[in-house]
Enzyme design. Structure first.
Site, PDB file in Angstrom:
ATOM      1  N   HIS A  61       1.506   3.149  -3.242  1.00  0.00           N
ATOM      2  CA  HIS A  61       0.492   3.989  -3.876  1.00  0.00           C
ATOM      3  C   HIS A  61       0.974   5.433  -4.010  1.00  0.00           C
ATOM      4  O   HIS A  61       0.591   6.139  -4.938  1.00  0.00           O
ATOM      5  CB  HIS A  61      -0.814   3.963  -3.070  1.00  0.00           C
ATOM      6  CG  HIS A  61      -1.722   2.836  -3.462  1.00  0.00           C
ATOM      7  ND1 HIS A  61      -2.334   2.757  -4.685  1.00  0.00           N
ATOM      8  CD2 HIS A  61      -2.123   1.737  -2.772  1.00  0.00           C
ATOM      9  CE1 HIS A  61      -3.078   1.666  -4.747  1.00  0.00           C
ATOM     10  NE2 HIS A  61      -2.965   1.021  -3.604  1.00  0.00           N
ATOM     11  N   GLU A 120      -8.064   3.040   6.555  1.00  0.00           N
ATOM     12  CA  GLU A 120      -8.794   2.692   5.335  1.00  0.00           C
ATOM     13  C   GLU A 120      -8.822   1.175   5.135  1.00  0.00           C
ATOM     14  O   GLU A 120      -9.881   0.576   4.943  1.00  0.00           O
ATOM     15  CB  GLU A 120      -8.130   3.373   4.140  1.00  0.00           C
ATOM     16  CG  GLU A 120      -8.778   3.035   2.809  1.00  0.00           C
ATOM     17  CD  GLU A 120      -7.986   3.575   1.626  1.00  0.00           C
ATOM     18  OE1 GLU A 120      -8.558   3.665   0.531  1.00  0.00           O
ATOM     19  OE2 GLU A 120      -6.780   3.896   1.790  1.00  0.00           O
ATOM     20  N   HIS A 121      -7.647   0.550   5.124  1.00  0.00           N
ATOM     21  CA  HIS A 121      -7.526  -0.904   5.007  1.00  0.00           C
ATOM     22  C   HIS A 121      -6.911  -1.434   6.296  1.00  0.00           C
ATOM     23  O   HIS A 121      -5.889  -0.904   6.750  1.00  0.00           O
ATOM     24  CB  HIS A 121      -6.605  -1.298   3.847  1.00  0.00           C
ATOM     25  CG  HIS A 121      -6.984  -0.714   2.526  1.00  0.00           C
ATOM     26  ND1 HIS A 121      -6.385   0.436   2.023  1.00  0.00           N
ATOM     27  CD2 HIS A 121      -7.885  -1.107   1.603  1.00  0.00           C
ATOM     28  CE1 HIS A 121      -6.904   0.711   0.837  1.00  0.00           C
ATOM     29  NE2 HIS A 121      -7.815  -0.206   0.557  1.00  0.00           N
ATOM     30  N   ASP A 143      -7.899  -4.669  -3.810  1.00  0.00           N
ATOM     31  CA  ASP A 143      -7.465  -3.589  -4.693  1.00  0.00           C
ATOM     32  C   ASP A 143      -7.678  -3.940  -6.160  1.00  0.00           C
ATOM     33  O   ASP A 143      -7.991  -3.072  -6.980  1.00  0.00           O
ATOM     34  CB  ASP A 143      -5.977  -3.285  -4.471  1.00  0.00           C
ATOM     35  CG  ASP A 143      -5.757  -2.207  -3.426  1.00  0.00           C
ATOM     36  OD1 ASP A 143      -6.751  -1.659  -2.917  1.00  0.00           O
ATOM     37  OD2 ASP A 143      -4.588  -1.906  -3.125  1.00  0.00           O
ATOM     38  N   GLN A 187       0.822  -1.207   0.000  1.00  0.00           N
ATOM     39  CA  GLN A 187       0.000   0.000   0.000  1.00  0.00           C
ATOM     40  C   GLN A 187       0.857   1.258   0.000  1.00  0.00           C
ATOM     41  O   GLN A 187       0.465   2.283  -0.561  1.00  0.00           O
ATOM     42  CB  GLN A 187      -0.942   0.007   1.198  1.00  0.00           C
ATOM     43  CG  GLN A 187      -2.039  -1.033   1.121  1.00  0.00           C
ATOM     44  CD  GLN A 187      -2.887  -0.898  -0.141  1.00  0.00           C
ATOM     45  OE1 GLN A 187      -2.850  -1.752  -1.026  1.00  0.00           O
ATOM     46  NE2 GLN A 187      -3.639   0.167  -0.245  1.00  0.00           N
ATOM     47  N   HIS A 228     -48.747  25.127  10.726  1.00  0.00           N
ATOM     48  CA  HIS A 228     -48.666  23.696  10.986  1.00  0.00           C
ATOM     49  C   HIS A 228     -49.934  23.240  11.729  1.00  0.00           C
ATOM     50  O   HIS A 228     -50.540  22.221  11.385  1.00  0.00           O
ATOM     51  CB  HIS A 228     -47.442  23.372  11.855  1.00  0.00           C
ATOM     52  CG  HIS A 228     -46.149  23.332  11.104  1.00  0.00           C
ATOM     53  ND1 HIS A 228     -45.563  24.455  10.585  1.00  0.00           N
ATOM     54  CD2 HIS A 228     -45.316  22.284  10.815  1.00  0.00           C
ATOM     55  CE1 HIS A 228     -44.420  24.123  10.003  1.00  0.00           C
ATOM     56  NE2 HIS A 228     -44.251  22.811  10.115  1.00  0.00           N
TER      57      HIS A 228
END
Length: 441
Positions: free
Chosen positions: A267, A332-333, A366, A264, A426
């Protein structure tokens, strides 16, 4: 993705910091220059329309064509330009992602039921009409993005899905991205990237239909464009750099942990990667394994910078503390390479997607091979939201109908509340109905 001083106080004892991010280690802040540039571009495109999009495409994408839409014949030829093994892999990922999205959709059910006598309420899931899907294709084209965006929108029942991808190969879209868009059901593909792509989809400049929702990952400019367009259109998530965190006990293999962290980290140079472990052995061996693997990694300049500046290792005294750390970080992961996976499934609650056990890894998702969606929240967003799913393309709406006989049970309390609030219109809306049922026949 790091623990602040306040986080460490909250956790208390049983935590040893082996490595923390360089500097503050905090989330990447919005660059004022990016914010200003995106605002300028969106304003110009809204005023000048497709002409502005084309100018930006030439200036920023290096595009040379006259029409941004990729001809259907070029999309069809894309398959012939790919190795058979890659086509088969993309077909598999697209199908598995469709299948999982279908499982999700089947469990989002319409219903109708009586709440009180004579008052029936219900809910419906209605797909949005138009979706704009951004398919990134920079230095590393992310081929599975079409599975998670275009394909899932199709499962939801979206009528029109337009996609955009930046030219990345000799001024034309990457054939693998075109193939992924084709097999997942994009109505059209347009060779345009960045802010101009998102603006064009949001304003309906590519196919004449403004998007209701825009989805897909991208760089800082893409993320900022989504932030500024939000409200005018729906979006998936406001995502930052990709994140990974691993929980590991003494049964885990150090080389495997290091490999999953680096997978990761490559990335981007700002991608956080963190480890929480109950094992002193892993706390010593994982950093050595990372350096060993980086030495032979073609992407070491990216992954190495990410680990150096945004990597973290926390040695914890027990699994309860490890779970507490990750519930604070909300990555995230999140991978769990430890025993008693059912315990972890119950104990962990803040993550974008969870990967349980040695034989489950982030890279499978992924690439679309597990079927779950990889468009996920970052920067602790998992504390309050999940990632993109089939539900992201559906509007959960409600309706109600009532009989004359149910009027009193609703109207009388409504009059009482409205009188107290001094909202007389109302009150009158309810009172008039009471008057109607009380009127002589």
């Amino acid at each position: 993705m790091h623990l602040s001083d306040a986080d460490k106080v909250k956790i208390g004892g049983g935590l040893v910091v082996v490595k923390e991010p360089a500097g503050s280690g905090g989330p990447v802040r919005r660059d004022p220059e990016v914010v200003a540039k995106v605002s300028e571009m969106l304003g110009r495109i809204e005023r000048e329309g497709l002409d502005a999009v084309l100018r930006y495409a030439v200036e920023l994408d290096g595009y040379e064509g006259r029409s941004l839409e990729v001809p259907a014949a070029e999309v069809a030829r894309a398959a012939d330009q790919l190795p058979a093994a890659l086509r088969e892999a993309l077909d598999a990922g697209a199908e598995r992602t469709r299948r999982f999205a279908g499982m999700q959709r089947a469990r989002l059910v319409d219903f109708e039921e009586e709440v009180v006598p004579g008052v029936v309420c219900g809910q419906r899931f209605i797909p949005v009409d138009n979706v704009g899907a951004y398919l990134p294709a920079g230095r590393f084209p992310l081929l599975a993005s079409a599975f998670m965006t275009v394909g899932v929108a199709r499962v939801a029942g979206v009528r029109n899905v337009v996609s955009a991808t930046p030219p990345s190969l000799n001024g034309r879209p990457h054939p693998a991205v075109l193939y992924a868009a084709s097999i997942t059901g994009a109505d059209s593909v347009h060779a345009v990237g960045g802010v101009q792509a998102l603006a064009a989809m949001a304003f309906g400049l590519l196919d004449g239909e403004p998007a209701d929702v825009i989805v897909g990952a991208g760089n800082a400019y893409v993320a900022e464009a989504k932030r500024q367009l939000y409200g005018r259109v729906g979006i998936d998530v406001l995502a930052g750099p990709s994140e990974v965190a691993v929980i590991a006990d003494d049964t885990a293999d150090a080389a495997l942990v290091a490999s999953d962290l680096l997978a990761q980290a490559e990335h981007g140079p700002t991608s956080p990667a963190g480890l929480a472990t109950t094992s002193e052995r892993l706390a010593r061996e994982v950093p050595r394994q990372i350096e060993k693997q980086l030495a032979g990694l073609a992407t070491r300049d990216i992954a190495g910078a990410a680990w150096r500046d945004h990597g973290s290792i926390y040695l914890v005294e027990d699994r309860e503390t490890a779970a507490q750390v990750m519930n604070i970080l909300a990555p995230e992961h999140l991978e769990v390479l430890a025993e008693d996976l059912d315990w972890w499934l119950e104990a962990l609650r803040n993550y974008g997607s969870l990967f349980l056990g040695t034989w489950s890894t982030v890279v499978y998702a992924d690439k679309g091979m597990s079927g779950t969606n990889h468009v996920l929240p970052t920067a602790r967003g998992a504390r309050h939201t999940g990632g993109l799913s089939v539900a992201g393309f559906l509007k959960q709406v409600t309706y109600q109908r009532a009989t004359r006989e149910s009027t009193r049970i609703q109207a009388e309390p409504t009059v009482a509340v409205s009188d107290f609030e001094a909202l007389v219109a109302h009150r009158d809306s309810a009172q008039l109905r009471l008057d109607l049922i009380d009127a002589p026949e």
